[in-house]
Design an enzyme around this catalytic site. Structure first.
Site, PDB file in Angstrom:
ATOM      1  CD  GLU A 104      -3.200   0.613   2.092  1.00 11.20           C
ATOM      2  OE1 GLU A 104      -3.999   1.520   2.351  1.00 11.20           O
ATOM      3  OE2 GLU A 104      -3.243  -0.511   2.615  1.00 11.20           O
ATOM      4  CD  GLU A 124      -4.222  -0.242   9.125  1.00 14.68           C
ATOM      5  OE1 GLU A 124      -4.776   0.269   8.137  1.00 14.68           O
ATOM      6  OE2 GLU A 124      -3.533  -1.289   9.053  1.00 14.68           O
TER       7      GLU A 124
END
Length: 867
Positions: free
Chosen positions: A466, A743
């Site tokens: 990502e 996260e």
């Protein structure tokens, strides 16, 4: 005594060589006696063989106008400053600052991109990178040489066998079709009279390497791998010569067999060609280059510093996994690359596989998704060989090493394997400390998370497939970022790319630069909190750096974003349709659906609509646009009224009875009625207590919940939330040994297994936005006027803390506060830089107005503080 200024700072540059501003603004800090005030300054500019002096009667010292005619391309100047106090007498001249313009006009470029002709198959997934080179002559009397360079892909240039510069992953990732960054190097010391050679390594990088999830996509910005370089030689008799990339260059396969951001680098040292970047090398077997096109109008000088290695970290342990694999533990989740020194036979291959975590004693790579995150080095068999990948980066704490030809433990003891930390080389400007080691570790985790994710762009995570510039993540973290590091240049440039990527209808993409693939998030759709980076972040930058240019450059983008939402919301002023991420990664959301939050996503959207309308009104006011200010102020009031009517009940309860809903309503001032507001704050505090002080907010609510509590009479509850250790909480990760912010609140589950969700990064800065509250409320250091021209010292002790401190390098110099609780009360030390004033606000005592200098104050014990 007169003030003594620092060497001037040019715009927001740490290194003002090759700058892109023809009329750069100038700043300085001043050392002076506490009661001294600047009343005038004098700038001296030496250029073109002349010296100009300009005196200005003002107290301004930040970003004052360039006092001379605009610079021409390549022009150099030296700037000094001196300042005068009330008596009109000047103090000493500052140390000089040398600056130099880059190539300011498209016509300055004669170079064309060149690369290997055999390296351009757009259908190939694994193309071997190339080397390019040429030789040239340097005459007698060389006085200076500048190299201007960029690439389609990544580059590392060598001159006469020596590396040029110390930057990495250059030229970085920008909106390539509209903005391709170039760098300027002073290479005078690397050249010699007679024969010389220039060459460059090339790598895929973001330009044509694999990008995106679901397997990713290649060739998104182009399929060629090309260098664009222009070496300009200046002689003492006034002659100039230019050596530029053109058809005369030659190419050959690189020893780098394969390279990519996600997958790592494979290098075969047997394929090296010693001396290839030195004069006299026989390149008869090399092939002519292919020459490509590049519009010089999109070539731009950098606004911030490049990526560099800023630290080396040695392993703290060598582990043996149950499988027998040997794993190095670096003790810190970091972003960078391994560097090895190794001896062994030709053809032996060392494999280094990296990951953030272990599970059951083994390297655990599932959170990397499809990122290979593995480097291979095949030895040449030439004694001690030293190697580090050139064109990749990994997010990792652990490295599994296989194929090491020798004693791995001895190699680690001899520092033959280290991790080199890479990120944009930002200047550190903020520090925090307190009496609770757990909170200090949390703050350290925030710092390391920022370092790992500010690699050319503000990324979302540095390890998996990502690593893109999610706009909402940066929007919530920008205040913390701007305290910890000087991000003025880096984020200033990135925000301009945000505007470049904005769609004609006003839509702000979810991440910038956009990955231009039909298989990604297309069509790009408007999204609350993420798109609001266009309105909220420029104001954050203005407030922290005092630079109105952030507002001037971004206002049109901000206006178009708000106008889009206004059209979508319609006459009811409720943004209640369309795709939204909402309170992303609410801990109550299931692992497979991170957007399934307890707070209505359209409540989130409408709240941000109001916040952005108010921000646009403030931007317009700062710019003197009275009609726009009135329009957006009225729009804010209309949205505020609609929000309260739709989402706030008469008793102050909200239709989404969730912490994020109340935090948004309170932090964004969306409850006009005072009684309802008080009831909402009470309900928020009740919800926090009912949850056992565990977190119940995601990306949207987390940056706001602490302020929503402390600003509305529930400071103790905010501390309870901050100091909770059970999952989910900020300190839960600390108890689990985290060295960066995660996260997910439960990225590592209490049983020691990794969360099964696909979004499970162990290095993700967004939830670390609480550090901003720690700086402003726990320590008590805040900007009361743009650029910290006025400072607010407002510590609010609580949670059993007995001391806390913060330091910040403001545009005017260092501001600092340190408080401690004694038997008699609270004792506070403050530092106010010259050119600013401050207010000391201690709970229960009158405000104290402070001038520059060091101050000490005492007061009775604050309510709720430890005794």
């Amino acid at each position: 005594m007169p003030g003594t200024p620092s060497a001037p700072r040019i715009e927001h540059h740490r290194e003002p060589r090759g700058i892109g501003e023809p009329a750069p603004r100038v700043s300085w800090t001043t050392t002076a006696e506490p009661h001294w005030r600047q009343h005038a300054y004098e700038l001296e500019v030496a250029r073109r063989g002349t010296v100009e002096k300009v005196r200005v009667e003002t107290s301004q010292q930040i970003l004052v106008p360039w006092p001379s005619a605009p610079l021409a391309s390549r022009e150099r100047a030296t700037v000094r400053v001196r300042v005068a106090g009330a008596d009109g007498g000047h103090g000493p001249w500052s140390e000089p600052t040398e600056l130099e313009a880059g190539l300011l006009e498209p016509g300055d470029w004669v170079a064309a991109p060149v690369g290997a002709a055999w390296d351009e198959d757009p259908d190939s997934d694994d193309r071997r990178p190339s080397l390019v080179r040429r030789e040239f002559e340097v005459g007698a009397g060389l006085c200076s040489a500048r190299l201007y360079v960029t690439a389609h892909g990544l580059y590392e240039v060598e001159l006469n066998g020596r590396r040029v510069g110390d930057d990495a992953m250059s030229p970085g990732w920008t909106v390539y079709g509209k903005h391709l960054r170039y760098y300027t190097y002073d290479v005078t010391p690397l050249l010699r009279t007679g024969g010389n050679a220039i060459g460059s390594w090339l790598g895929d990088g973001w330009y044509r390497g694999r990008l995106g999830w679901r397997g990713g996509f290649r060739n998104l910005f182009g399929s060629d791998l090309s260098l664009l370089a222009q070496l300009e030689l200046r002689y003492d008799d006034g002659r100039t010569e230019t050596v530029a990339t053109d058809a005369s260059w030659r190419a050959a396969p690189s020893p780098i067999i394969r390279t990519g951001n996600y997958d790592g680098e494979d290098y075969d040292a047997r394929e090296e060609q010693p001396g290839w970047s030195s004069p006299g090398f026989d390149d008869a077997t090399w092939t002519p280059v292919a020459v490509h096109q590049q519009d010089p109008a999109v070539l731009r000088a950098p606004t911030g510093p490049p990526v560099r290695c800023t630290e080396e970290v040695a392993p703290v342990a060598v582990l043996t996994a149950p499988s027998g694999a040997r794993i190095l533990d670096f003790g810190q989740n970091l972003v960078g690359r391994p560097r090895i020194r190794v001896q062994g036979p030709a053809g032996a291959t060392v494999r280094i596989r990296t990951a953030e975590v272990l599970q059951e004693g083994e390297l655990y790579t599932r959170p990397l998704r499809s990122a290979r995150s593995t480097d291979h080095y095949t030895l040449a068999g030439r004694g001690t060989e030293e190697w580090e990948p050139r064109f990749t980066f990994h997010g990792f704490r652990y490295a599994e090493v296989s194929g090491w030809p020798g004693d791995l433990d001895a190699a680690v003891a001899a520092s033959d394997i280290v991790a080199r930390v890479y990120h944009t080389d930002l200047e550190r400007t903020g520090w925090f400390a307190c009496s609770d080691p757990m909170l200090e570790q949390l703050h350290s985790n925030v710092v390391w998370g920022m370092r790992g994710n500010f690699l050319d762009i503000p990324t979302d995570c540095p390890q998996r497939d990502e690593r893109v510039g999610w706009t909402g993540d940066l929007q919530v973290f920008a205040p913390t970022a701007a305290f910890l590091y000087d991000v003025s240049g880096m984020l200033g440039g990135w925000l301009q790319d945000v505007a470049r990527e904005q769609l004609p209808d006003g839509t702000i993409p979810w991440y910038v630069p956009v990955i231009p693939s039909k298989y990604m998030w297309t069509p790009i759709r408007p999204g609350a909190a993420w798109g609001d980076v266009a309105t909220l972040t420029p104001l954050t930058m203005f407030d922290r750096y005092g630079d109105l240019a952030f507002v001037e450059r971004q206002f049109d983008s901000a206006r178009r974003w708000v106008d889009l939402i206004d059209r979508l919301a319609g006459p009811e002023h409720l943004w209640n349709e369309g795709f939204q991420l909402g309170d992303w990664l609410d801990p109550a959301a299931p692992p497979e659906d991170p957007a399934d939050a307890t707070t209505d996503r359209y409540l989130v959207a409408t709240a941000y609509f109001a916040a952005s309308a108010r921000a646009a009104a403030r931007m317009a006011e700062l710019l003197g646009r009275a009609d726009d200010r009135a329009h957006y102020a009225n729009l804010f009031e209309a949205v505020r009224k609609a929000f309260a009517a739709q989402y706030v009940r008469p008793d102050g309860r909200m239709t989404s009875d969730a912490q994020t809903a109340y935090s948004l309503a309170l932090a964004f001032d969306l409850i006009p009625d005072a009684a309802e507001r008080a009831a909402a704050a009470a309900r928020l505090a009740e919800l926090v207590a009912r949850a056992g002080n565990r977190i119940a907010t995601g990306f949207v609510g987390t940056p706001l919940v602490s302020d929503a509590l402390s600003a509305n009479g529930y400071l103790d509850t905010a501390y309870d939330l901050l100091l909770e250790r059970e999952c989910p909480s900020w300190l839960y990760a600390v108890t689990q040994g985290a060295t960066t912010v995660w996260e997910r609140w439960d990225a590592l589950l209490p049983d020691g297994t990794v969360n099964p969700g696909q979004m499970t990064s162990f290095n993700h800065y967004a939830l670390g936005a609480v550090a901003d509250w720690m700086h402003r409320v726990v320590a008590g250091l805040d900007a009361a006027a743009p650029g910290y021209r006025e400072i607010l010292f407002r510590p609010r002790p609580g949670g059993g803390l007995t001391s806390a401190s913060a330091r910040h390098i403001t545009p005017y110099g260092e501001a600092a506060i340190a408080w401690r609780l004694t038997a008699k009360g609270i004792e506070v030390d403050t530092t106010v830089p010259t050119g600013t004033t401050a207010v000391l606000d201690l709970d229960g005592v009158p405000l104290q107005h402070l001038g520059p200098g060091r101050h000490r104050a005492t007061a009775p014990h604050p309510a709720g503080a430890a005794r």
